[in-house]
Scaffold this active site. Structure first.
Site, mmCIF file in Angstrom:
data_model
loop_
_atom_site.group_PDB
_atom_site.id
_atom_site.type_symbol
_atom_site.label_atom_id
_atom_site.label_comp_id
_atom_site.label_asym_id
_atom_site.label_seq_id
_atom_site.Cartn_x
_atom_site.Cartn_y
_atom_site.Cartn_z
ATOM 1 N N ASN A 1 0.866 -1.179 0.000
ATOM 2 C CA ASN A 1 0.000 0.000 0.000
ATOM 3 C C ASN A 1 0.897 1.220 0.000
ATOM 4 O O ASN A 1 1.716 1.371 0.900
ATOM 5 C CB ASN A 1 -0.877 0.031 1.250
ATOM 6 C CG ASN A 1 -1.860 -1.124 1.312
ATOM 7 O OD1 ASN A 1 -1.951 -1.921 0.371
ATOM 8 N ND2 ASN A 1 -2.596 -1.226 2.397
ATOM 9 N N TYR B 1 1.050 5.610 -0.945
ATOM 10 C CA TYR B 1 0.333 6.834 -1.302
ATOM 11 C C TYR B 1 1.284 8.007 -1.547
ATOM 12 O O TYR B 1 0.920 8.974 -2.200
ATOM 13 C CB TYR B 1 -0.640 7.204 -0.181
ATOM 14 C CG TYR B 1 -1.763 6.208 -0.011
ATOM 15 C CD1 TYR B 1 -2.956 6.370 -0.699
ATOM 16 C CD2 TYR B 1 -1.637 5.094 0.816
ATOM 17 C CE1 TYR B 1 -4.005 5.465 -0.559
ATOM 18 C CE2 TYR B 1 -2.674 4.182 0.961
ATOM 19 C CZ TYR B 1 -3.850 4.371 0.271
ATOM 20 O OH TYR B 1 -4.870 3.466 0.411
ATOM 21 N N GLU C 1 -3.060 -1.087 -2.448
ATOM 22 C CA GLU C 1 -3.805 0.162 -2.267
ATOM 23 C C GLU C 1 -3.009 1.311 -2.858
ATOM 24 O O GLU C 1 -1.807 1.415 -2.631
ATOM 25 C CB GLU C 1 -4.014 0.519 -0.776
ATOM 26 C CG GLU C 1 -5.055 -0.278 -0.051
ATOM 27 C CD GLU C 1 -5.194 0.175 1.412
ATOM 28 O OE1 GLU C 1 -4.901 1.345 1.727
ATOM 29 O OE2 GLU C 1 -5.599 -0.667 2.225
#
Length: 449
Positions: A293, A295, A354
């Protein structure tokens, strides 16, 4: 230009049970630490809770229909432990299993591949009352829970993820008190929590392997610290790689080498966790893939000043674009987050489990949501993944966070990450422009036959 991804590449969206399901005290579900935490005044922005969230428990059929409308190939969702075992162990709640039966059947009916995350933070409160992740017994409680779920769903589900984002559980939940259960433990306890999480993962992998009715693939979903070279120089690349190892070795070395890194172990002095050789073997049980994940990432430069470790993090410029979470936007986070572990540990298969962004989405006068910035964000991050694939990194799929706006943990309902807009007062869903773009993108990336 059109980016061509391998034909078997799996595109999807991801969610988590507490963030979307609601029905927090229905059909025999037990209390989870997030139920308790979100009901504690002052913990969640605006006093929001996940009591209703997106009401997915009652509306899952409509939600899967929307996935089908955008031809979503795969869906990663998590299972609520306290829906299955209200007391954490012991008596099974049949109605909880029936809900996931119906969800899986509906996904398969729409030809959407289910990816099941077994733990996405919503620990049964009954287990927290017995010490939660501080207590080593929790690993065998997790194995018991996994066995129940796998026995029920593995005739239809073949993709299994053990736990989601262990660093968030350990640091946000047990060290900083920012997430449930809201504890602020000393370092030795936090290190024990980390070990117990890793041990639960290893036992979970073994249960999936021995109990699944269909040949399974099983792995962990991790959120490593992402390091990005500040420039293209070989020096900064080496510095970023060194910084990556320093930040992530405590998790990766046990998983892939069966041991904690010696230097970091010694640095922790008397704060090290209690471990056994047998536990380290369990933790390093081979997996089929690793989900990552990511970001954003930190910028790293080479640093040769005396006494330095050879690298230093540098801040982003003041005017660097950020999401509404305050996270700097840097698509290179995908490429480097895949590259460094792949080179170091020769991991057989990776997923972006993600990636996505929170933005201030608004409904236009004609009832549409024009989230152009999200489209740009996704396009640039997909291109970064494509760069990794072109270099031979075995990236097998990419899950956009998230399917629909939902309960964003301590931020409550104030942050919108979805490609589907959720109107919480009416529970109406609206496909954002990004959802329609994603549908189109997936179609175009298929290799010409």
């Amino acid at each position: 230009e059109t980016l061509h991804f391998p034909n078997k590449f799996i595109w999807g969206c991801a969610t988590a049970s507490y963030q979307i399901e609601g029905a927090f005290a229905e059909d025999g579900k037990g209390e989870s630490i997030w139920d308790r935490f979100s009901h504690t005044p002052g913990k969640i922005k605006n006093g929001d809770t996940g009591d209703v969230a997106c009401d997915h428990y009652h509306r899952f059929s409509e939600d899967v229909n929307m996935m089908a409308e955008i031809n979503l190939p795969a869906y990663r969702f998590s299972i609520s432990w306290s829906r299955i075992l209200p007391s954490g162990t012991g008596k099974v709640n049949e109605k909880g299993l029936e809900f996931y039966d119906r969800l899986v059947d509906k996904l398969l009916e729409k030809q959407i591949i289910p990816f099941v995350t077994l733990y996405h933070w919503d620990l049964p409160q009954a287990l927290e009352d017995r010490g939660g992740w501080r207590n080593k017994d929790i690993a065998s409680a997790f194995a018991e829970y996994v066995k129940v779920v796998v026995n029920r769903l593995s005739d239809r589900v073949t993709n299994w993820m053990t736990l989601n984002e262990l660093p968030c559980v350990a640091f946000l939940g047990y060290q900083d008190g920012y997430h449930a259960p809201g504890a602020k433990e000393p370092p030795q306890v936090v290190n024990q929590v980390i070990h117990n999480l890793l041990l639960a993962h290893g036992l979970g992998v073994q249960v999936v392997r021995t109990q699944a009715k269909k040949q399974p693939e099983v792995g962990l979903v991790h959120n490593p610290a992402v390091k990005i070279p500040a420039t293209n120089s070989p020096e900064d690349f080496a510095a970023a790689k060194a910084a990556w190892f320093e930040s992530n070795a405590w998790w990766f070395e046990p998983l892939y080498k069966g041991k904690y890194p010696r230097d970091l172990w010694q640095e922790k002095g008397k704060d090290v966790p209690e471990i056994t050789d047998e536990e380290m073997e369990i933790i390093s049980t081979p997996t089929d893939f690793l989900g990552l994940n990511m970001y954003t990432g930190a910028l790293v430069k080479a640093d040769n000043t005396p006494g330095s470790k050879g690298f230093k993090e540098i801040p982003y410029p003041e005017d660097h674009p950020k999401t509404t979470m305050g996270w700097p936007i840097n698509p290179d986070c995908i490429y480097y987050a895949l590259k460094f572990p792949r080179e170091k540990y020769d991991i057989p298969k990776l997923y972006v489990s993600e990636n996505g962004c929170a933005l201030n989405d608004v409904i236009s006068e004609e009832g549409k949501v024009y989230d152009i910035s999200r489209i740009h964000y996704l396009r640039d991050h997909f291109a970064s993944a494509h760069r990794a694939i072109k270099e031979g990194i075995n990236l097998a799929g990419y899950f956009v966070w998230t399917l629909m706006d939902n309960f964003e943990w301590a931020y409550g309902c104030s942050q919108r990450f979805g490609i589907i807009f959720t109107d919480y007062s009416s529970q109406k869903r609206i496909l954002k422009q990004s959802a329609l773009w994603y549908k189109d993108f997936i179609e175009k990336t298929k290799q010409p036959q």
